[in-house]
Write an enzyme that holds these catalytic residues in place. Structure first.
Site, mmCIF file in Angstrom:
data_model
loop_
_atom_site.group_PDB
_atom_site.id
_atom_site.type_symbol
_atom_site.label_atom_id
_atom_site.label_comp_id
_atom_site.label_asym_id
_atom_site.label_seq_id
_atom_site.Cartn_x
_atom_site.Cartn_y
_atom_site.Cartn_z
ATOM 1 N N SER A 141 0.859 -1.192 0.000
ATOM 2 C CA SER A 141 0.000 0.000 0.000
ATOM 3 C C SER A 141 0.889 1.234 0.000
ATOM 4 O O SER A 141 2.062 1.169 0.403
ATOM 5 C CB SER A 141 -0.866 0.010 1.263
ATOM 6 O OG SER A 141 -1.455 1.278 1.462
ATOM 7 N N TYR A 154 -1.928 -0.920 10.122
ATOM 8 C CA TYR A 154 -1.974 -1.119 8.663
ATOM 9 C C TYR A 154 -0.617 -0.800 8.047
ATOM 10 O O TYR A 154 -0.072 -1.569 7.247
ATOM 11 C CB TYR A 154 -3.068 -0.232 8.069
ATOM 12 C CG TYR A 154 -3.346 -0.490 6.604
ATOM 13 C CD1 TYR A 154 -3.973 -1.669 6.192
ATOM 14 C CD2 TYR A 154 -2.994 0.439 5.632
ATOM 15 C CE1 TYR A 154 -4.232 -1.918 4.845
ATOM 16 C CE2 TYR A 154 -3.250 0.212 4.290
ATOM 17 C CZ TYR A 154 -3.870 -0.972 3.898
ATOM 18 O OH TYR A 154 -4.127 -1.206 2.562
HETATM 19 N N1 LIG Z 1 -8.675 -0.082 -1.724
HETATM 20 C C1 LIG Z 1 -7.567 0.637 -1.522
HETATM 21 O O1 LIG Z 1 -7.581 1.865 -1.571
HETATM 22 C C2 LIG Z 1 -6.266 -0.062 -1.233
HETATM 23 C C3 LIG Z 1 -5.087 0.705 -1.294
HETATM 24 C C4 LIG Z 1 -3.873 0.084 -1.036
HETATM 25 C C5 LIG Z 1 -3.831 -1.271 -0.742
HETATM 26 N N2 LIG Z 1 -4.989 -1.985 -0.686
HETATM 27 C C6 LIG Z 1 -4.871 -3.419 -0.362
HETATM 28 O O2 LIG Z 1 -5.410 -4.158 -1.435
HETATM 29 C C7 LIG Z 1 -5.925 -5.420 -0.959
HETATM 30 C C8 LIG Z 1 -7.345 -5.592 -1.434
HETATM 31 O O3 LIG Z 1 -8.108 -4.515 -0.929
HETATM 32 P P1 LIG Z 1 -9.598 -4.207 -1.415
HETATM 33 O O4 LIG Z 1 -9.706 -2.726 -1.411
HETATM 34 O O5 LIG Z 1 -9.928 -4.999 -2.621
HETATM 35 O O6 LIG Z 1 -10.407 -4.753 -0.141
HETATM 36 P P2 LIG Z 1 -11.784 -5.570 -0.046
HETATM 37 O O7 LIG Z 1 -12.241 -5.429 1.360
HETATM 38 O O8 LIG Z 1 -12.703 -5.185 -1.160
HETATM 39 O O9 LIG Z 1 -11.274 -7.065 -0.316
HETATM 40 C C9 LIG Z 1 -10.478 -7.750 0.607
HETATM 41 C C10 LIG Z 1 -10.863 -9.211 0.535
HETATM 42 O O10 LIG Z 1 -10.037 -9.928 1.461
HETATM 43 C C11 LIG Z 1 -10.860 -10.896 2.098
HETATM 44 N N3 LIG Z 1 -10.276 -11.271 3.382
HETATM 45 C C12 LIG Z 1 -10.237 -10.549 4.536
HETATM 46 N N4 LIG Z 1 -9.670 -11.273 5.505
HETATM 47 C C13 LIG Z 1 -9.317 -12.459 4.955
HETATM 48 C C14 LIG Z 1 -8.693 -13.623 5.462
HETATM 49 N N5 LIG Z 1 -8.312 -13.713 6.754
HETATM 50 N N6 LIG Z 1 -8.478 -14.658 4.634
HETATM 51 C C15 LIG Z 1 -8.871 -14.584 3.325
HETATM 52 N N7 LIG Z 1 -9.497 -13.522 2.801
HETATM 53 C C16 LIG Z 1 -9.707 -12.466 3.611
HETATM 54 C C17 LIG Z 1 -12.207 -10.198 2.264
HETATM 55 O O11 LIG Z 1 -13.253 -11.148 2.495
HETATM 56 C C18 LIG Z 1 -12.330 -9.463 0.952
HETATM 57 O O12 LIG Z 1 -12.999 -10.236 -0.032
HETATM 58 C C19 LIG Z 1 -5.777 -5.365 0.557
HETATM 59 O O13 LIG Z 1 -4.587 -6.048 0.923
HETATM 60 C C20 LIG Z 1 -5.629 -3.874 0.854
HETATM 61 O O14 LIG Z 1 -4.937 -3.634 2.041
HETATM 62 C C21 LIG Z 1 -6.207 -1.420 -0.936
#
Ligand SMILES: NC(=O)c1ccc[n+]([C@@H]2O[C@H](COP(=O)([O-])OP(=O)(O)OC[C@H]3O[C@@H](n4cnc5c(N)ncnc54)[C@H](O)[C@@H]3O)[C@@H](O)[C@H]2O)c1
Length: 248
Positions: A141, A154
């Site tokens: 991130s 985080y």
């Molecule tokens: N959305 C953003 O702005 C952003 C920015 C930087 C990084 N990220 C990272 O990108 C990744 C995806 O984020 P997103 O925005 O798609 O989030 P999201 O919440 O839409 O998806 C995350 C998924 O992970 C699953 N999950 C959670 N805990 C879990 C576990 N213990 N085992 C298996 N699955 C699990 C959830 O059920 C969900 O389907 C994450 O690692 C997040 O930290 C997101």
């Protein structure tokens, strides 16, 4: 197509990035394993993948549980006979001041984002070494690249992911395996909407030089490149994808 005949595991495959990753990989010719703790969400994404003509295997996987992760990899190998790509995408986020962050919540964030990445890499690595081929992509991130005012859990987890990325990349380069990280800035997904008010979203958008939030597809496009042989000379890198919000 860049991923013809490849097999990719996407953890958190039922979420915002997960869906975009699964569909992009399928459009590039890969079969995918949609692994998520949320089975219903994973099933929905898998149904979309199958419409492209590619195969999708769903696993109900908790990335914090070593047995569950081992079963995910075993199911992938049984179904497809190989695992070419692993995207460590499952993640959770919280945005609170350190005084308001309980030890239990700190431990939960570290368990999913950092320990989950370690467990999935560990579970898949022998299968990749045995074929002298593999692409591991860890979703970090912008918070792993630079500071925000809140969310030490985080930030620590996503910075830790960079340590796994570089060290594992060095360990397995001789085995033909690339390990890279991507560091997205703010992108509209359920995770993002859960954590930020509209006011914060507007402020964040204003701080992005391109004046728009990213889309999950932006991240999926980058990951498809890193998963492909076109990126074969890149390893141990963290690639920012943030509309210019942080240029490290
Ligand atoms: N959305 C953003 O702005 C952003 C920015 C930087 C990084 N990220 C990272 O990108 C990744 C995806 O984020 P997103 O925005 O798609 O989030 P999201 O919440 O839409 O998806 C995350 C998924 O992970 C699953 N999950 C959670 N805990 C879990 C576990 N213990 N085992 C298996 N699955 C699990 C959830 O059920 C969900 O389907 C994450 O690692 C997040 O930290 C997101």
């Amino acid at each position: 197509m860049r991923l013809t005949d490849k097999v990719g595991i996407i953890t958190g495959g039922g979420g915002g990035f997960g869906k975009a990753l699964a569909l992009k990989f399928a459009h590039e010719g890969a079969d995918v394993v949609v692994a998520d703790i949320d089975l219903a969400a994973a099933e929905q994404v898998a149904a979309e993948v199958r419409k492209t003509g590619k195969k999708a295997l769903v696993t109900e996987t908790d990335v914090t549980d070593e047995t569950s992760v081992q079963e995910m990899v075993a199911a992938a190998l049984q179904e497809f006979g190989q695992v070419d790509i692993l995207v460590n995408n499952a993640g959770i986020s919280r945005s609170c001041a350190i005084q308001d962050l309980s030890l239990a919540n700190w431990e939960k964030t570290i368990a999913v984002n950092l320990t989950g990445t370690y467990l999935c890499c560990k579970a898949v690595i022998e299968a990749m070494i045995s074929r002298n081929y593999g692409k591991i992509i860890n979703i970090s991130s912008i918070s792993g690249h630079t500071a925000r005012a809140v969310g030490v859990d985080y930030s620590a987890s996503k910075t830790g992911v960079l340590g796994i990325t570089r060290t594992l990349a060095l360990q397995v380069a001789k085995d033909g395996i690339n390990v890279n990280a991507v560091a997205p800035g703010p992108i509209l997904t359920p995770l993002f909407e859960k954590n930020f008010t509209q006011e914060v979203v507007d402020r964040l958008r204003a701080s992005i030089p391109f004046r728009r939030q990213g889309k999950p597809e932006d991240v999926a496009n980058l990951c498809a490149f890193l998963a492909s042989d076109e990126a074969g000379w890149i390893t141990g890198e963290v690639i920012a994808i943030n509309g210019g919000a942080f240029m490290g």
